[in-house]
Design an enzyme around this catalytic site. Structure first.
Site, short mmCIF file in Angstrom:
data_model
loop_
_atom_site.label_atom_id
_atom_site.label_comp_id
_atom_site.label_asym_id
_atom_site.label_seq_id
_atom_site.Cartn_x
_atom_site.Cartn_y
_atom_site.Cartn_z
N GLY A 52 -17.74 4.91 2.10
CA GLY A 52 -16.93 6.08 1.80
C GLY A 52 -17.48 6.81 0.59
O GLY A 52 -17.96 6.19 -0.37
N GLY A 54 -15.64 9.75 -0.53
CA GLY A 54 -14.59 10.64 -1.03
C GLY A 54 -14.43 10.40 -2.51
O GLY A 54 -15.29 9.77 -3.16
N LEU A 55 -13.34 10.89 -3.08
CA LEU A 55 -13.16 10.72 -4.52
C LEU A 55 -13.27 9.26 -4.91
O LEU A 55 -13.91 8.92 -5.91
CB LEU A 55 -11.81 11.28 -4.93
N ALA A 56 -12.66 8.38 -4.14
CA ALA A 56 -12.66 6.97 -4.50
C ALA A 56 -14.06 6.38 -4.35
O ALA A 56 -14.57 5.74 -5.28
CB ALA A 56 -11.65 6.21 -3.64
N HIS A 278 3.98 16.23 5.38
CA HIS A 278 3.98 17.25 4.33
C HIS A 278 4.79 18.46 4.78
O HIS A 278 4.63 18.93 5.89
CB HIS A 278 2.53 17.67 4.06
N ARG A 342 8.33 15.59 -1.16
CA ARG A 342 7.89 15.99 0.17
C ARG A 342 8.76 15.46 1.29
O ARG A 342 9.08 16.19 2.23
CB ARG A 342 6.47 15.50 0.39
N HIS A 413 0.23 14.05 6.92
CA HIS A 413 -0.65 14.45 5.83
C HIS A 413 -1.34 13.29 5.13
O HIS A 413 -2.51 13.35 4.77
CB HIS A 413 0.18 15.23 4.82
N ARG A 447 4.46 9.64 -1.44
CA ARG A 447 3.55 10.00 -2.52
C ARG A 447 3.94 11.35 -3.11
O ARG A 447 4.24 12.27 -2.37
CB ARG A 447 2.11 10.06 -2.04
C1 LIG Z 1 -5.46 19.29 3.22
C2 LIG Z 1 -5.21 18.25 2.17
C3 LIG Z 1 -4.88 18.62 0.89
C4 LIG Z 1 -4.65 17.66 -0.10
N1 LIG Z 1 -4.34 18.08 -1.36
C5 LIG Z 1 -4.15 17.15 -2.32
C6 LIG Z 1 -3.87 17.55 -3.65
O1 LIG Z 1 -3.79 18.74 -3.96
N2 LIG Z 1 -3.70 16.61 -4.58
C7 LIG Z 1 -3.80 15.28 -4.29
O2 LIG Z 1 -3.66 14.47 -5.19
N3 LIG Z 1 -4.08 14.88 -3.04
C8 LIG Z 1 -4.25 15.77 -2.04
N4 LIG Z 1 -4.52 15.35 -0.76
C9 LIG Z 1 -4.73 13.94 -0.50
C10 LIG Z 1 -6.13 13.53 -0.94
O3 LIG Z 1 -7.03 14.56 -0.68
C11 LIG Z 1 -6.64 12.29 -0.24
O4 LIG Z 1 -5.68 11.30 -0.22
C12 LIG Z 1 -7.85 11.74 -0.97
O5 LIG Z 1 -8.79 12.75 -1.16
C13 LIG Z 1 -8.47 10.58 -0.24
O6 LIG Z 1 -9.66 10.22 -0.89
P1 LIG Z 1 -10.46 8.92 -0.47
O7 LIG Z 1 -11.63 8.87 -1.37
O8 LIG Z 1 -9.55 7.76 -0.47
O9 LIG Z 1 -10.90 9.13 1.03
P2 LIG Z 1 -11.64 10.34 1.80
O10 LIG Z 1 -11.89 11.50 0.93
O11 LIG Z 1 -10.89 10.53 3.05
O12 LIG Z 1 -13.06 9.76 2.11
C14 LIG Z 1 -13.29 8.83 3.11
C15 LIG Z 1 -14.75 8.51 3.12
O13 LIG Z 1 -14.96 7.37 3.93
C16 LIG Z 1 -15.95 7.64 4.89
N5 LIG Z 1 -15.60 6.85 6.07
C17 LIG Z 1 -14.41 6.80 6.71
N6 LIG Z 1 -14.46 5.93 7.73
C18 LIG Z 1 -15.70 5.42 7.72
C19 LIG Z 1 -16.38 4.48 8.54
N7 LIG Z 1 -15.78 3.87 9.55
N8 LIG Z 1 -17.68 4.22 8.26
C20 LIG Z 1 -18.33 4.83 7.22
N9 LIG Z 1 -17.71 5.71 6.42
C21 LIG Z 1 -16.44 6.01 6.67
C22 LIG Z 1 -15.92 9.12 5.11
O14 LIG Z 1 -17.15 9.55 5.61
C23 LIG Z 1 -15.64 9.60 3.71
O15 LIG Z 1 -16.84 9.65 2.99
C24 LIG Z 1 -4.74 16.30 0.22
C25 LIG Z 1 -5.06 15.93 1.51
C26 LIG Z 1 -5.27 16.89 2.50
C27 LIG Z 1 -5.51 16.46 3.89
#
Ligand SMILES: Cc1cc2nc3c(=O)[nH]c(=O)nc-3n(C[C@H](O)[C@H](O)[C@H](O)COP(=O)(O)OP(=O)(O)OC[C@H]3O[C@@H](n4cnc5c(N)ncnc54)[C@H](O)[C@@H]3O)c2cc1C
Ligand code: SF4
Ligand code: FES
Lengths: 650, 251
Positions: A52, A54-56, A278, A342, A413, A447
């Site tokens: 992954g 994403g932010l995490a 949401h 929410r 959401h 949340r």
């Molecule tokens: C439209 C929208 C608006 C939002 N706005 C806000 C906000 O304003 N404030 C807030 O705090 N939160 C907000 N959220 C929530 C927040 O964006 C998410 O909860 C957060 O970004 C999740 O981050 P993450 O790093 O956990 O996962 P993600 O960003 O979902 O990243 C997942 C990663 O894992 C990888 N991955 C997934 N499955 C696999 C696999 N099987 N094999 C290999 N790689 C894989 C993907 O490629 C990606 O890189 C929003 C969400 C949405 C949908």
């Protein structure tokens, strides 16, 4: 049918949350001191797999590499910068109290616990609130262009579920800016050789050797090749499973596959029925709709939610006089008004529509009206705050929200549920850590807005770098190599079998068709309101659909090629199994709390009625085998610092 | 919201993996609602193709709300289609008319090899960022976020440059296949902020060198990039890049 096995009597050793002793405010500091450290010279001997970006995931991969670990980082998209986090709009919370309006670490902690309807772990949430301030500092140092006031200082806005202004933002693109910050840190580490990046890979299997997570099996999404990677620890940061509902605000590739494979290997799944719906999304328009678009909750700062007082009133918004409008949130919840959390806002929108007061063609929408804000502050000010959101709305609907009120409706959401983790963010499999939306940790049954970005970055930048060190320093590792390990061989075999099985069904229906059906079942029976009868019905419907899928799905193309139908099929196959787990969890939680609203448990005013005596716990499910009900485990939640109360936003 | 539907003829680039050449194939898209996005329209065509046991059209996409930068194709000769500041996933079918013929092709650039159908390899953009598109700060130890005030206009200009989604449309639109707009957006974003100023000269030099090495063309001020950019990234950023680059060369 026995829905689950209670094992109250046994002490659940696997579910030891490992919360450190001592007063709440000092736990994390003391714990960081107590954690064993990995000698700097030894760090380079460790390989860490981070799935992954994403932010995490990106923040974890970059920070671990900065510390000197070797990192292998994977994502589905063609570039790590495109992870779903990029789409987050509204903002990120921190307890800076720059607004001088009474905020504090304690208040952010309390709001998050209360917003989650007292179903989250105190110690984790407190740590999150503490770390929140460091996140903002670090992000500014990375060059995140947050919004600023005329003095050049950082600006804040308010978000639902809070009465203070603590949300930092970059227009309506906060997630994008934060992710690009983490991505740039990651790219810096790729350049330094400490991170090896594997884009367009999907994790298909977790490899466990001697009870420890030691690697993954992936499918190369370009060539279809099945590949293996080993390491000393595996970090999953694979996001949420909202797409189990088919239509959601999540990106198209968001999935449960990575988490579900880990679940099947022994990681417990916690609170899978906690999914956030949401309140402010663009309403559904047709069968071929592929996703729902969120309109940031920040809009509720200035937008007023209303419906016509009279059911079935089909007049245009402009033709409905003030006296015939029902600003139901303001009327019902005078102190929070349009800024209720929410779950409350969503449930109330549904309630109004169920009464026939919904607007628009389908009657499944309510108004979000900016007329007052425009009159008060002028169009320019409103445009300055929400310009890009208004444009996005107009692009999608063809209507101008400066002129006619927006129409909104709730949509799936966010997943509060996720893999169970302890205070170290380690799952019930040793060496498997879970971060971000993929874990269950901080948001309880609901949340609060702007808290997911905070959590993802807290997990990745500031928690895992410490806790993974503790694990690595205390563990003696056996030699494991992907090329000559039986466990890896078995993993590859399992993946190949599954792909062959999918391709050889050779039926008549498309993957999308099954996904749509699954989504409708869940939305109708396991969505904003639930009851036992519906849930039982849904469970057998989902089970039947799963069997049909394996009899009648058709997937064109071959395995050893770029094959998007096959990718989707694998994800939907997992969603079908996961949906049963969600429903099982919803059935077992015989109370209402946060997003989980069971109509049998409500107050006289139709608010969620918790049962703290019997359900003040995390439900963690253990996989028991194909077609078997999962085994229930519980982590009791103890509240030593806050008093459990009926949530009230009146 | 519209209820009327339209019928379209599509000419879509099909190219198998590993093949040097592809060709345009004709498909029909029927009963397309104006509220659908362009990608949802392709979903419908793909669903039909699948039912007829043909391979669906491969295309990149993810967020479907114009922010991840994953989608993109050349529509009737225009990157992301003819609507201003719109990604393909946000292009809605109400902007087309019944009976239209639409030609759909992948990004074309030496630096973006075609993988399959409409999918290209844009990893060169990541490699450009790796060469310097960051501020060298490790996690931990940052001063208080309000320690350095930044004028609101400066923060906003930096934000506008930072809004680039890395889609590569600028490269696809440029007659020289230059990535100047993309590179300049990152260089401007960081150079404008006090935190990023310190490395500005080094960054400009390294990123431009990397761009050249990866096979992108030179910028000859054709401005087509700006016209096709879905995020409205301004070519003023290119002027800013040139200044930074010049400074770097001089020191
Ligand atoms: C439209 C929208 C608006 C939002 N706005 C806000 C906000 O304003 N404030 C807030 O705090 N939160 C907000 N959220 C929530 C927040 O964006 C998410 O909860 C957060 O970004 C999740 O981050 P993450 O790093 O956990 O996962 P993600 O960003 O979902 O990243 C997942 C990663 O894992 C990888 N991955 C997934 N499955 C696999 C696999 N099987 N094999 C290999 N790689 C894989 C993907 O490629 C990606 O890189 C929003 C969400 C949405 C949908
Ligand atoms: S500058 Fe514009 S066109 Fe080029 S990659 Fe960025 S967003 Fe896309
Ligand atoms: S799919 Fe994300 S920008 Fe189009």
């Amino acid at each position: 049918m026995t829905p689950y096995v209670e094992n109250d009597q046994k002490i659940d050793t696997k579910l030891d949350a490992k919360v450190p002793p001592g007063p709440l405010a000092g736990k994390w500091d003391q714990y960081r001191f107590d954690l064993k450290l990995v000698n700097p010279a030894n760090k380079k001997k460790f390989d860490i797999i981070v799935v992954g970006t994403g932010l995490a995931g990106a923040s974890a991969a970059a920070t671990l590499a900065e510390l000197g670990y070797h990192v292998k980082n994977f994502c589905i998209q063609d570039s790590p910068r495109r992870a779903h986090s990029i789409a987050a709009q509204g903002g990120i919370n921190a307890a800076k109290n720059y607004s001088n309006d009474g905020d504090s670490i304690w208040r952010l902690f309390y709001d998050t616990i209360k917003g989650g309807d007292f179903r989250a772990r105190e110690a984790n949430v407190y740590r999150l609130a503490q770390i929140s301030n460091h996140i903002i500092d670090h992000c500014v140092a990375q060059g995140i262009p947050f919004a600023r006031d005329y003095g050049g200082f950082l600006d804040n806005r308010s978000f639902g579920g809070a009465q203070v202004s603590r949300t930092f933002y970059a227009k309506g693109q906060t997630g994008q800016q934060l992710l690009l910050g983490a991505y740039s840190a990651l790219m810096r580490q790729v350049a330094s050789g400490m991170v090896k990046m594997f884009p367009r890979r999907e994790m298909m299997e977790l490899v466990v050797v001697d009870g420890r997570a030691r690697g993954i099996v992936t499918r190369n999404l370009i060539t279809g090749e099945i590949e293996t990677y080993d390491g000393h620890a595996v970090v999953l940061a694979t996001g949420g499973y909202g797409n189990v509902f088919n239509l959601s605000t999540n990106a198209m590739s968001s999935n449960v596959t990575a988490s579900f494979r880990a679940y099947k290997k022994g990681a417990y799944f916690a609170n899978p029925c906690f999914t956030q719906i949401h309140p402010t999304c663009i309403p559904v328009h047709g069968t071929f709709q592929s996703k729902l678009t969120l309109m940031s909750e920040s809009l509720r700062n200035d937008g007023r939610v209303w419906v016509p007082k009279k059911p079935g009133d089909k007049r245009r918004a402009a033709d409905i006089p003030e006296s015939e409008r029902d600003y139901y949130l303001e009327n019902k919840y005078p102190s929070f008004g349009n800024l209720v959390p929410r779950d409350v806002a969503s449930r109330n929108a549904k309630e109004q529509c169920d009464k026939g007061k919904g607007v628009g063609e389908t009657g499944l929408a309510v108004y979000l009206d900016f007329e007052d804000a425009i009159n008060r502050y002028g169009e320019d000010v409103v445009a300055g705050k929400y310009g890009n959101l208004f444009e996005m709305y107009e692009k999608i609907t063809g209507e101008n929200p400066y002129k006619t009120p927006m129409m909104i409706y709730p949509a799936v959401h966010y997943a509060m549920g996720g893999l169970w983790v302890d205070y170290n963010l380690m799952s019930t499999i040793d060496g498997l850590f879970v971060l971000g939306e993929a874990n269950f940790s901080d948001h309880g049954a609901n949340r609060l807005g702007a808290s997911a970005l905070m959590q993802g970055l807290a997990d990745g930048y500031f928690i895992i770098p410490y806790t993974i060190g503790g694990y690595l320093a205390e563990t003696t590792f056996s030699e494991v190599h992907a090329q000559n390990s039986d466990e890896f061989k078995k993993g590859v075999e399992a993946v190949n079998n599954r792909i062959n099985r999918l391709l050889s069904v050779n039926g008549n229906r498309t993957v999308a068709d099954f996904h749509r059906k699954l989504g409708l079942i869940l939305w109708d029976h396991c969505g904003m309101s639930r009851n036992e009868e519906d849930l039982l019905k849904a469970k057998s419907m989902v089970n039947a659909l799963k069997h049909e899928f394996w009899k009648d799905v058709y997937i064109p193309g071959i395995g050893k090629d770029l094959n998007q139908s096959l990718e989707n099929a694998g994800r939907v196959a997992d969603f079908l199994e996961f949906a049963e787990l969600m429903i099982t969890d919803a059935l077992a939680r015989k109370e209402s709390c946060g997003c989980h609203f069971n109509t049998a448990f409500q107050t006289e005013e139709n608010e969620a009625r918790r049962d703290d005596e019997n359900f003040c716990h995390v439900a963690a499910w253990e996989y028991a085998g194909e077609e078997k009900d999962p085994v229930f485990h519980k982590e009791p939640l103890e509240f030593e610092n806050v008093k459990l109360s009926q949530r009230s936003y009146k | 919201m519209t209820t009327k539907t339209i019928n379209l003829t599509l000419k879509v680039w099909r190219q198998n993996r590993g093949e040097k050449k592809g060709k345009l194939k004709t498909y029909f898209a029927k009963n397309i609602s104006g509220d659908m996005s362009f990608l949802e329209m392709i979903d419908v065509v793909n669903e039909d193709l699948t039912k007829n046991r043909e391979e669906p059209i491969a295309f990149d996409h993810d967020c479907r709300e114009g922010i991840c930068g994953m989608c993109g194709a050349v529509i009737n000769g225009r990157a992301h289609g003819h609507e201003k500041e719109t990604t393909l996933c946000q292009l809605h079918m109400r902007h087309f008319s019944d009976g239209d013929t639409i030609v759909i092709e992948p990004w074309r650039s030496r630096a973006f090899p075609i993988i399959k159908d409409l999918i290209v390899d844009r990893s060169a953009l990541d490699r450009i960022i790796q060469s310097g598109g960051y501020i060298s700060v490790n996690t931990g130890g940052a001063p208080d976020a309000n320690a350095i005030p930044i004028a609101r206009e400066v923060a906003e200009t930096a934000f506008n440059a930072a809004a680039c989604i890395g889609c590569g449309a600028c490269v696809a639109a440029c007659p020289n296949a230059s990535a100047m707009l993309f590179v300049s957006a990152k260089i401007s974003h960081l150079a404008l902020l006090p935190q990023g100023r310190i490395e500005a000269a080094k960054r400009a030099k390294a990123m431009v060198r990397q761009m050249d090495q990866l096979g992108f063309g030179n910028c000859s001020n054709e401005t087509e990039c700006e016209a096709e950019c879905p995020k409205g990234i301004s070519i003023i950023n290119i002027a800013r890049l040139n200044r930074e680059f010049l400074k770097a060369e001089l020191c």
